[in-house]
Design a protein around this motif. Structure first.
Motif, PDB file in Angstrom:
ATOM      1  N   GLN A   1      68.126  -6.568  14.034  1.00  0.00           N
ATOM      2  CA  GLN A   1      68.353  -5.744  15.206  1.00  0.00           C
ATOM      3  C   GLN A   1      67.195  -5.924  16.184  1.00  0.00           C
ATOM      4  OE1 GLN A   1      71.211  -3.663  15.501  1.00  0.00           O
ATOM      5  NE2 GLN A   1      70.571  -3.748  17.635  1.00  0.00           N
ATOM      6  N   PHE A   2      67.539  -6.063  17.469  1.00  0.00           N
ATOM      7  CA  PHE A   2      66.528  -6.176  18.511  1.00  0.00           C
ATOM      8  C   PHE A   2      66.845  -5.211  19.640  1.00  0.00           C
ATOM      9  CE2 PHE A   2      66.446 -10.185  16.247  1.00  0.00           C
ATOM     10  CZ  PHE A   2      65.084 -10.368  16.040  1.00  0.00           C
ATOM     11  N   PHE A   3      65.820  -4.921  20.445  1.00  0.00           N
ATOM     12  CA  PHE A   3      65.942  -3.898  21.475  1.00  0.00           C
ATOM     13  C   PHE A   3      65.293  -4.370  22.775  1.00  0.00           C
ATOM     14  CE2 PHE A   3      65.264  -2.106  17.287  1.00  0.00           C
ATOM     15  CZ  PHE A   3      66.350  -1.265  17.121  1.00  0.00           C
ATOM     16  N   VAL A   4      65.784  -3.835  23.899  1.00  0.00           N
ATOM     17  CA  VAL A   4      65.124  -4.077  25.182  1.00  0.00           C
ATOM     18  C   VAL A   4      64.096  -2.978  25.408  1.00  0.00           C
ATOM     19  CG1 VAL A   4      67.113  -5.240  26.188  1.00  0.00           C
ATOM     20  CG2 VAL A   4      66.872  -2.773  26.494  1.00  0.00           C
TER      21      VAL A   4
ATOM     22  N   ASN B   1      77.460  -0.901  35.166  1.00  0.00           N
ATOM     23  CA  ASN B   1      77.734  -1.450  33.837  1.00  0.00           C
ATOM     24  C   ASN B   1      76.526  -2.135  33.211  1.00  0.00           C
ATOM     25  OD1 ASN B   1      80.335  -0.541  34.099  1.00  0.00           O
ATOM     26  ND2 ASN B   1      81.196  -2.515  34.673  1.00  0.00           N
ATOM     27  N   LEU B   2      75.790  -2.881  34.021  1.00  0.00           N
ATOM     28  CA  LEU B   2      74.636  -3.605  33.492  1.00  0.00           C
ATOM     29  C   LEU B   2      73.576  -2.626  32.980  1.00  0.00           C
ATOM     30  CD1 LEU B   2      74.117  -6.687  33.308  1.00  0.00           C
ATOM     31  CD2 LEU B   2      72.649  -6.456  35.311  1.00  0.00           C
ATOM     32  N   ALA B   3      73.308  -1.586  33.749  1.00  0.00           N
ATOM     33  CA  ALA B   3      72.327  -0.582  33.339  1.00  0.00           C
ATOM     34  C   ALA B   3      72.804   0.179  32.103  1.00  0.00           C
ATOM     35  CB  ALA B   3      72.050   0.392  34.477  1.00  0.00           C
ATOM     36  N   LEU B   4      74.097   0.475  32.048  1.00  0.00           N
ATOM     37  CA  LEU B   4      74.645   1.161  30.873  1.00  0.00           C
ATOM     38  C   LEU B   4      74.449   0.318  29.616  1.00  0.00           C
ATOM     39  CD1 LEU B   4      77.976   2.598  32.364  1.00  0.00           C
ATOM     40  CD2 LEU B   4      75.959   3.912  31.647  1.00  0.00           C
TER      41      LEU B   4
ATOM     42  N   TRP C   1      72.202  -2.074  29.194  1.00  0.00           N
ATOM     43  CA  TRP C   1      70.757  -2.133  28.928  1.00  0.00           C
ATOM     44  C   TRP C   1      70.282  -0.868  28.217  1.00  0.00           C
ATOM     45  CZ3 TRP C   1      66.070   0.135  29.484  1.00  0.00           C
ATOM     46  CH2 TRP C   1      64.934  -0.672  29.467  1.00  0.00           C
ATOM     47  N   ASN C   2      70.710   0.281  28.708  1.00  0.00           N
ATOM     48  CA  ASN C   2      70.275   1.553  28.133  1.00  0.00           C
ATOM     49  C   ASN C   2      70.738   1.746  26.698  1.00  0.00           C
ATOM     50  OD1 ASN C   2      68.736   2.591  30.312  1.00  0.00           O
ATOM     51  ND2 ASN C   2      70.602   3.211  31.384  1.00  0.00           N
ATOM     52  N   ILE C   3      71.905   1.203  26.365  1.00  0.00           N
ATOM     53  CA  ILE C   3      72.393   1.273  24.985  1.00  0.00           C
ATOM     54  C   ILE C   3      71.479   0.485  24.048  1.00  0.00           C
ATOM     55  CG2 ILE C   3      74.256   0.489  23.450  1.00  0.00           C
ATOM     56  CD1 ILE C   3      76.213   1.206  25.708  1.00  0.00           C
TER      57      ILE C   3
ATOM     58  N   PHE D   1      60.840   9.098  29.150  1.00  0.00           N
ATOM     59  CA  PHE D   1      61.572   7.941  29.676  1.00  0.00           C
ATOM     60  C   PHE D   1      63.065   8.152  29.419  1.00  0.00           C
ATOM     61  CE2 PHE D   1      63.335   3.611  29.101  1.00  0.00           C
ATOM     62  CZ  PHE D   1      63.004   3.068  30.335  1.00  0.00           C
ATOM     63  N   LEU D   2      63.859   8.146  30.485  1.00  0.00           N
ATOM     64  CA  LEU D   2      65.288   8.444  30.374  1.00  0.00           C
ATOM     65  C   LEU D   2      66.169   7.198  30.431  1.00  0.00           C
ATOM     66  CD1 LEU D   2      65.415  11.543  32.767  1.00  0.00           C
ATOM     67  CD2 LEU D   2      65.077  11.511  30.281  1.00  0.00           C
ATOM     68  N   GLY D   3      65.550   6.029  30.627  1.00  0.00           N
ATOM     69  CA  GLY D   3      66.322   4.800  30.773  1.00  0.00           C
ATOM     70  C   GLY D   3      66.085   4.210  32.156  1.00  0.00           C
ATOM     71  N   ILE D   4      67.004   3.357  32.600  1.00  0.00           N
ATOM     72  CA  ILE D   4      66.868   2.743  33.918  1.00  0.00           C
ATOM     73  C   ILE D   4      68.118   2.991  34.751  1.00  0.00           C
ATOM     74  CG2 ILE D   4      65.319   0.940  33.072  1.00  0.00           C
ATOM     75  CD1 ILE D   4      67.683  -0.999  33.156  1.00  0.00           C
ATOM     76  N   ASP D   5      67.959   2.819  36.061  1.00  0.00           N
ATOM     77  CA  ASP D   5      69.121   2.951  36.940  1.00  0.00           C
ATOM     78  C   ASP D   5      69.721   1.566  37.199  1.00  0.00           C
ATOM     79  OD1 ASP D   5      67.537   1.676  38.846  1.00  0.00           O
ATOM     80  OD2 ASP D   5      67.212   3.481  40.059  1.00  0.00           O
ATOM     81  N   SER D   6      70.682   1.489  38.092  1.00  0.00           N
ATOM     82  CA  SER D   6      71.417   0.244  38.325  1.00  0.00           C
ATOM     83  C   SER D   6      70.547  -0.878  38.879  1.00  0.00           C
ATOM     84  CB  SER D   6      72.586   0.489  39.289  1.00  0.00           C
ATOM     85  OG  SER D   6      73.525   1.360  38.703  1.00  0.00           O
TER      86      SER D   6
END
Length: 314
Positions: A171-174, A257-260, A262-264, A284-289
């Motif tokens: 498993q890898f993560f961004v 979609n791309l940000a969604l 990425w956030n997953i 940190f809440l994630g990233i936007d589009s």
């Protein structure tokens, strides 16, 4: 029917690898659609590149292979995408030179090297390319609005996570803004460089460094494999090109979609970190589009663009 997208070197290696007996130059010439002289010249070029090909009375024999070679002809029909260096200062430097000569209509090239002497990381920091690692730069002619430039990095990270997981079973993560990590440490970094005019990216280069089977002596780093099988570097790059290509339409669409996606794949959502410059603790809440970090402090949420903020990673 001869596939015009496959080089003579590719045909030679495929023929010799499949046979336990000498393979005649005539049969290779017929298969590849070139003259026997062209076959001979291609064999000499392969020998100069380190392949142990012996010429016998009844044909050619592969005495010594280079199973982990990342020379362009190893990539079959994708060969024309690659610009290869055995050793170079930095694939980013070479990509910068290459992009100026790319013809209209050409969208992608890859500069790749077995060894970098001056690998480059974020903010001018050096990137250590350990033995057996991957160092390459994706050269793109994007024509995207400069506002979308971080989306290209996001797509690159997503493609890398998918490819590394597929090939290793791990498993890898961004991680924001430009890393790929395992649960044990950083395995990959992405560095982008772009040229823009009138708010449009004329070109954007993405430098990628992957710790394939070894890692630098730096804390919080990891490698994809403890021991990699021969040829896995070629497999990773080939799969990466395919994965990145699948995301290209999403890059230009401007949708969430791309940000969604990425956030997953992110390992840091809802975690608290200290800002490097101020020491202030934020969530940190994630990233936007557009790839900006969404952070929360004192119940107030705001978008922080890349380059203006960084936090201490655990």
């Amino acid at each position: 029917m001869v596939n015009k997208n496959l080089s003579t070197k590719y045909f030679i290696l495929q023929a010799l690898r499949k046979s336990n007996e000498p393979v005649s130059g005539e049969s290779i010439a017929l298969q590849s659609g070139v003259s026997r002289t062209a076959v001979w010249k291609a064999v000499q070029a392969l020998v100069s590149s380190g392949y142990g090909i012996e010429s016998l009375a009844n044909g050619y024999v592969l005495q010594k292979d280079l199973p982990d070679s990342i020379c362009p002809w190893e990539f079959g029909a994708k060969e024309n995408l690659f610009c290869y260096y055995g050793t170079t200062d930095s694939t980013m430097v070479q990509a910068r030179k290459l992009v100026q000569g790319i013809q209209p209509g050409e969208k992608l090239k890859i500069v790749i090297a077995d060894k970098q002497t001056r690998g480059v990381g974020q903010k001018g920091r050096s990137w250590k390319t350990t033995k057996g690692s991957l160092a390459f730069t994706l050269v793109t002619k994007s024509d995207l609005p400069i506002l979308y430039s971080r989306r290209t990095v996001m797509a690159c990270q997503i493609a890398l996570v998918n490819v590394l997981k597929k090939n290793s079973g791990r498993q890898f993560f961004v991680r924001w803004p430009n890393d790929v990590w395992s649960s044990e440490g950083k395995v990959c970094g992405v560095l982008d460089e772009l040229y823009s005019s009138g708010g449009i990216c004329s070109w954007q280069n993405l430098g990628v460094g992957i710790n394939v089977s070894s890692r630098p002596s730096i804390q919080k780093t990891d490698s994809v494999f403890k021991k990699a099988e021969a040829g896995i570097r070629r497999k990773i790059i080939g799969d990466f090109i395919t994965e990145f290509d699948l995301l290209k339409d999403e890059l230009a669409s401007g949708t969430e979609n791309l940000a969604l996606h990425w956030n997953i794949l992110c390992m840091d959502k809802e975690k608290e970190f200290r800002a490097k410059d101020s020491g202030v603790k934020v969530k940190f809440l994630g990233i936007d589009s557009y790839g900006s970090a969404m952070v929360e402090k004192d119940s107030v949420c705001k978008a922080i663009p890349f380059g203006s903020f960084s936090f201490e990673k655990n």
